[in-house]
Design a protein around this motif. Structure first.
Motif, short mmCIF file in Angstrom:
data_model
loop_
_atom_site.label_atom_id
_atom_site.label_comp_id
_atom_site.label_asym_id
_atom_site.label_seq_id
_atom_site.Cartn_x
_atom_site.Cartn_y
_atom_site.Cartn_z
N LEU A 163 0.86 -1.17 0.00
CA LEU A 163 0.00 0.00 0.00
C LEU A 163 0.91 1.22 0.00
CD1 LEU A 163 -3.16 0.62 2.10
CD2 LEU A 163 -1.27 2.22 2.33
N PHE A 164 0.61 2.20 -0.84
CA PHE A 164 1.42 3.42 -0.92
C PHE A 164 0.64 4.57 -0.29
CE2 PHE A 164 2.91 0.70 -4.33
CZ PHE A 164 4.29 0.79 -4.20
N LEU A 165 1.34 5.38 0.50
CA LEU A 165 0.73 6.52 1.17
C LEU A 165 1.45 7.81 0.77
CD1 LEU A 165 0.31 5.13 4.81
CD2 LEU A 165 -1.45 5.31 3.04
N SER A 166 0.66 8.85 0.59
CA SER A 166 1.21 10.16 0.25
C SER A 166 0.68 11.18 1.25
CB SER A 166 0.80 10.56 -1.17
OG SER A 166 1.33 11.81 -1.51
N PRO A 167 1.52 12.14 1.68
CA PRO A 167 1.08 13.11 2.70
C PRO A 167 -0.05 13.99 2.20
CG PRO A 167 3.17 13.79 1.74
CD PRO A 167 2.90 12.40 1.24
N SER A 168 -0.94 14.32 3.11
CA SER A 168 -2.05 15.23 2.80
C SER A 168 -1.88 16.47 3.67
CB SER A 168 -3.40 14.56 3.10
OG SER A 168 -3.44 14.12 4.44
N TYR A 169 -1.19 17.46 3.13
CA TYR A 169 -0.96 18.69 3.88
C TYR A 169 -1.21 19.89 2.99
CZ TYR A 169 3.61 18.33 1.59
OH TYR A 169 4.61 18.19 0.68
N SER A 170 -1.54 21.00 3.61
CA SER A 170 -1.76 22.24 2.87
C SER A 170 -0.48 23.06 2.86
CB SER A 170 -2.89 23.04 3.53
OG SER A 170 -2.48 23.47 4.81
N GLU A 171 -0.49 24.13 2.09
CA GLU A 171 0.69 24.97 1.98
C GLU A 171 1.07 25.60 3.32
OE1 GLU A 171 2.74 25.50 -0.58
OE2 GLU A 171 1.63 23.97 -1.68
N SER A 172 0.08 25.77 4.20
CA SER A 172 0.35 26.42 5.48
C SER A 172 0.71 25.43 6.58
CB SER A 172 -0.88 27.24 5.92
OG SER A 172 -1.99 26.39 6.06
N SER A 173 0.76 24.15 6.26
CA SER A 173 1.01 23.12 7.27
C SER A 173 2.46 23.16 7.74
CB SER A 173 0.72 21.73 6.71
OG SER A 173 -0.64 21.61 6.35
N THR A 174 2.66 22.89 9.00
CA THR A 174 4.01 22.64 9.50
C THR A 174 4.28 21.15 9.36
OG1 THR A 174 3.29 22.17 11.76
CG2 THR A 174 3.73 24.48 11.19
N ILE A 175 5.51 20.77 9.58
CA ILE A 175 5.85 19.35 9.50
C ILE A 175 5.02 18.54 10.48
CG2 ILE A 175 7.67 17.69 10.09
CD1 ILE A 175 9.65 19.40 8.73
N GLN A 176 4.87 19.05 11.71
CA GLN A 176 4.15 18.29 12.72
C GLN A 176 2.67 18.16 12.39
OE1 GLN A 176 6.69 20.34 13.43
NE2 GLN A 176 7.99 18.64 14.05
N ASP A 177 2.16 19.04 11.52
CA ASP A 177 0.76 18.93 11.12
C ASP A 177 0.57 18.03 9.91
OD1 ASP A 177 0.03 20.74 13.08
OD2 ASP A 177 0.36 22.47 11.78
N SER A 178 1.69 17.51 9.36
CA SER A 178 1.64 16.82 8.08
C SER A 178 1.70 15.31 8.21
CB SER A 178 2.80 17.31 7.20
OG SER A 178 2.76 18.70 7.06
N CYS A 179 1.25 14.79 9.35
CA CYS A 179 1.33 13.35 9.56
C CYS A 179 0.25 12.59 8.83
CB CYS A 179 1.26 13.03 11.06
SG CYS A 179 2.68 13.67 11.98
N GLY A 180 -0.82 13.26 8.43
CA GLY A 180 -1.90 12.58 7.75
C GLY A 180 -1.50 12.17 6.35
#
Length: 423
Positions: free
Chosen positions: A242-259
């Motif tokens: 299974l392949f996963l790709s991060p779901s973050y917005s341009e304003s996300s910090t690294i710690q907010d980018s775990c999804g």
């Protein structure tokens, strides 16, 4: 490497595998896929409830990898899991979570229960789903061993598996570039907290760049998630990844980018690559997403006297998708540690016995420039693999037990005393 040849595995439906009345045509096809002229792999499709189990368990590999050490250790202990790699190392490119699985509890017994409700991202069902998927894989391996025994004669493969009493399951996360940064930042935060230093978590991931060259060394600068090797058991059974790709917005910090969200394979294959000694070239493996991939190990090669072929393989990391992670679940089926190997009538001339054939391909003058370059690339790859993979003849001696073979193999690949974790 993305332009490498792709092969589709022979597909065996679960209903045919579990039926004792498998037709001779299917047996022949199985042996063709796993034998000396095949890739040494096949795909099993149509396994009941695998989609549900796989979709719950595989994303947990990444979730576990990104937890702080104390929380992760607590969760692993609650579910009777350990690890095969040093999770203290923030520069690791792979995280692995392991459990011993016994043959005393069968998948059929599990099927008598209601199907587990695998919803959400919590760890509540981690241990039970790990075991259920593992038992299913063990059953697939036993059925396949029985069919191969029928074709080879005798029942040594199946009996060797049953005598081992247990198999090892591993839930594996292959880190993306973003994961490497997250783990490094988590490690830095912990060390700074101990010193009473205030931490600023405002670094944003940049597409196509590595923010921490040390953390990303293993992940970004190598085109392999996992180096070339043979598995030394009987069969390795693994889920299609299974392949996963991060779901973050341009304003996300690294710690907010775990999804992360699931992605179809961007390369069109599993990123599992094998070396074909017949063609003397590397090929990529493609398999149905809900299938189990069954791969021949060196013990099956030895026990079958070369009628089954062990698979030389690695896991390729695509540079163009550096924020993509790869998740899979694997069960290693092996003989009992006391199993004694006899190589008196093993075909010593087989390339599988001594690793990659040392004779390089000749590049004919009549080939065009592209073909000549391709041949030269294949020759170079062969030589590079030879330097990495210790030949079987240097690791196996007549009368050696599987425990001794395992220890010597691990020692030659990784150094040290060759001992492995029993967790």
């Amino acid at each position: 490497m993305e332009e490498c040849e792709i092969i589709d595995l022979y597909e065996l439906h679960y209903s045919d595998l579990s039926s004792l009345s498998s037709s001779s045509t299917k047996v022949d096809s199985i042996m063709e896929a796993l034998g000396s002229n095949g890739p040494g792999l096949l795909a099993v499709t149509g396994i009941p409830n695998v989609s549900n189990l796989r979709s719950y368990l595989l994303p947990l590999a990444r979730n576990l990898s990104l937890l702080d050490r104390q929380t992760r250790n607590r969760i692993l202990k609650e579910h009777n899991l350990g690890s095969d790699v040093s999770l203290k190392n923030p520069h690791r490119s792979v995280s692995s979570f392991a459990m011993q699985l016994t043959y005393s509890k069968t998948h059929s017994e599990e099927n008598e229960k209601d199907e587990p409700r695998c919803h959400g991202n919590g760890f509540e069902n981690l241990g039970s789903v790990f075991q259920e998927l593992g038992f299913c894989m063990m059953e697939v391996g036993l059925c396949l061993a029985r069919i191969c025994d029928k074709a080879i004669g005798g029942n040594e493969l199946e009996q060797s598996l049953l005598e081992s009493l247990a198999a090892k399951g591993r839930l594996i996360h292959y880190h993306s570039q973003l994961d490497a940064i997250l783990i490094q930042e988590l490690d830095n935060s912990k060390r700074k907290n101990k010193k009473g230093v205030k931490i600023k978590n405002n670094i944003k991931p940049l597409e196509g760049s590595c923010l921490n060259s040390v953390a990303c060394d293993d992940v970004v600068r190598s085109d392999l998630w996992q180096q070339w090797h043979y598995d030394y058991g009987i069969f390795t059974v693994l889920t299609a990844p299974l392949f996963l790709s991060p779901s973050y917005s341009e304003s996300s910090t690294i710690q907010d980018s775990c999804g992360c969200v699931e992605w179809p394979s961007p390369t069109g294959h599993t990123n599992l690559q094998i070396y074909d000694p017949n063609k003397k070239k590397v090929v990529m493996v493609r398999a149905p997403p809900e299938s189990f991939i069954v791969q021949v190990g060196e013990s099956a090669d030895i026990i079958s006297k070369g009628k089954l072929r062990s698979t030389l393989h690695s896991v390729y990391r695509p540079f163009k998708f550096e924020n993509l992670s790869r998740e899979t679940f694997v069960v290693f089926l092996q003989p009992a540690w006391t199993k004694t190997f006899s190589i008196s009538d093993y075909p010593l001339g087989k390339s599988a016995f001594d690793g990659v054939d040392g004779q390089c391909l000749a590049v004919d003058d009549e080939f065009d420039d592209e073909e000549q370059q391709s041949g030269q690339d294949n020759n170079q790859m062969s030589l590079e693999i030879q330097k990495i993979v210790p030949p079987l003849s240097s690791r196996l001696k007549d009368g050696m037990t599987f425990a001794d073979f395992s220890r010597e193999t691990t020692k030659q690949y990784y150094g040290g005393n060759g001992l492995q974790s029993n967790r």
